[in-house]
Write a protein that holds these residues in place. Sequence first.
Motif, PDB file in Angstrom:
ATOM      1  N   ALA A 146       0.691  -1.350   0.018  1.00 54.87           N
ATOM      2  CA  ALA A 146      -0.057   0.407   0.152  1.00 54.87           C
ATOM      3  C   ALA A 146       0.747   1.666   0.629  1.00 54.87           C
ATOM      4  O   ALA A 146       2.087   0.918   0.904  1.00 54.87           O
ATOM      5  CB  ALA A 146      -0.314  -0.487   0.963  1.00 54.87           C
ATOM      6  N   GLY A 147      -0.073   2.041  -0.724  1.00 54.23           N
ATOM      7  CA  GLY A 147       1.177   3.412  -1.213  1.00 54.23           C
ATOM      8  C   GLY A 147       1.333   3.930  -1.890  1.00 54.23           C
ATOM      9  O   GLY A 147       0.262   3.420  -3.032  1.00 54.23           O
ATOM     10  N   PRO A 148       1.429   5.194  -2.685  1.00 53.28           N
ATOM     11  CA  PRO A 148       0.823   5.625  -3.394  1.00 53.28           C
ATOM     12  C   PRO A 148       2.355   5.172  -4.944  1.00 53.28           C
ATOM     13  O   PRO A 148       2.863   4.803  -4.376  1.00 53.28           O
ATOM     14  CB  PRO A 148       2.151   7.119  -3.317  1.00 53.28           C
ATOM     15  CG  PRO A 148       2.241   7.382  -1.477  1.00 53.28           C
ATOM     16  CD  PRO A 148       2.378   6.065  -1.350  1.00 53.28           C
ATOM     17  N   GLU A 149       1.748   4.904  -6.216  1.00 50.18           N
ATOM     18  CA  GLU A 149       2.173   4.237  -6.943  1.00 50.18           C
ATOM     19  C   GLU A 149       3.454   5.208  -7.147  1.00 50.18           C
ATOM     20  O   GLU A 149       4.518   4.712  -8.361  1.00 50.18           O
ATOM     21  CB  GLU A 149       1.085   4.599  -8.034  1.00 50.18           C
ATOM     22  CG  GLU A 149       0.018   3.256  -8.362  1.00 50.18           C
ATOM     23  CD  GLU A 149      -0.151   3.455  -9.335  1.00 50.18           C
ATOM     24  OE1 GLU A 149       0.262   3.627 -10.569  1.00 50.18           O
ATOM     25  OE2 GLU A 149      -1.310   2.336  -9.545  1.00 50.18           O
ATOM     26  N   GLY A 150       3.544   6.441  -7.355  1.00 50.01           N
ATOM     27  CA  GLY A 150       4.334   7.402  -7.536  1.00 50.01           C
ATOM     28  C   GLY A 150       5.764   7.397  -6.711  1.00 50.01           C
ATOM     29  O   GLY A 150       6.542   8.430  -6.531  1.00 50.01           O
ATOM     30  N   ALA A 151       5.431   6.148  -5.411  1.00 54.88           N
ATOM     31  CA  ALA A 151       6.667   7.116  -4.176  1.00 54.88           C
ATOM     32  C   ALA A 151       7.809   6.890  -4.109  1.00 54.88           C
ATOM     33  O   ALA A 151       8.282   5.957  -4.886  1.00 54.88           O
ATOM     34  CB  ALA A 151       6.109   5.405  -3.690  1.00 54.88           C
ATOM     35  N   ARG A 152       8.425   7.795  -3.702  1.00 55.84           N
ATOM     36  CA  ARG A 152      10.397   7.465  -3.829  1.00 55.84           C
ATOM     37  C   ARG A 152      10.805   6.135  -3.193  1.00 55.84           C
ATOM     38  O   ARG A 152      11.727   6.011  -3.506  1.00 55.84           O
ATOM     39  CB  ARG A 152      11.320   8.540  -3.910  1.00 55.84           C
ATOM     40  CG  ARG A 152      10.063   9.903  -4.946  1.00 55.84           C
ATOM     41  CD  ARG A 152      10.978  11.319  -4.694  1.00 55.84           C
ATOM     42  NE  ARG A 152      12.603  11.072  -4.943  1.00 55.84           N
ATOM     43  CZ  ARG A 152      13.836  11.494  -4.458  1.00 55.84           C
ATOM     44  NH1 ARG A 152      13.227  12.172  -3.346  1.00 55.84           N
ATOM     45  NH2 ARG A 152      14.640  10.945  -5.026  1.00 55.84           N
TER      46      ARG A 152
END
Length: 220
Positions: free
Chosen positions: A47-53
């Motif tokens: 889980a988390g943003p698709e664009g997570a760094r």
Amino acid sequence: MARDETERPGAERWVPERPTTSSLLEAVQDCRGCELWADATQAVMGAGPEGARLLVLGEQPGDREDVEGEPFVGPAGRLLDRALADAGIEPGGVYRTNVVKHFRWSGMRGGRRIHQSPKSAHVAACVPWLRAELSVVRPAGAVLLGGTAGKAVYGSRFKVGESRGRLVDWPSSLGTADAPGWVLTTTHPSAVLRADDRDAAYGELVADLRVAADALGAGS
């Protein structure tokens, strides 16, 4: 010792051809890549943003994660959030997942199911899900929490203490097209919770995560 002849075809056939976070979340519920699905409440995708760094990789869902269907929502997850924030990393911007997507457990204690570490065969069966997550998120860096995550990426001889707190390269054996630019290994938050000196263990975890924070700040 009896030979383990359990059928574990691996997850590849259940992974969507063009994965997205939503399609992975749906497809993983049908996964029969190993036998762990039979005793789990549900599969737990990352889980988390698709664009997570930053991608954070742990071992497997725990008792609460298995019930709620999200990774890192139990005590270890709450400690991880605090450590990320103390290291200067916004927890909400991190994609977090586990090597193994089903909870492996054995027996009960105090109303909770007792965690049982996954076998290397379970890890191998689940690797296609991790590759798919990397293709969706494409993080700049990855933090590996503990020995199971480290062995999933670097092989059975991996030891946390030999590379802890240092930036290293992603191995070519797992593919490099969507790989993070660097990898940092540290202890799993659950190990901090079990430590005799919890404050010292927590401080070491935060110190490791600050190395990742510096790398993210430098755009590495």
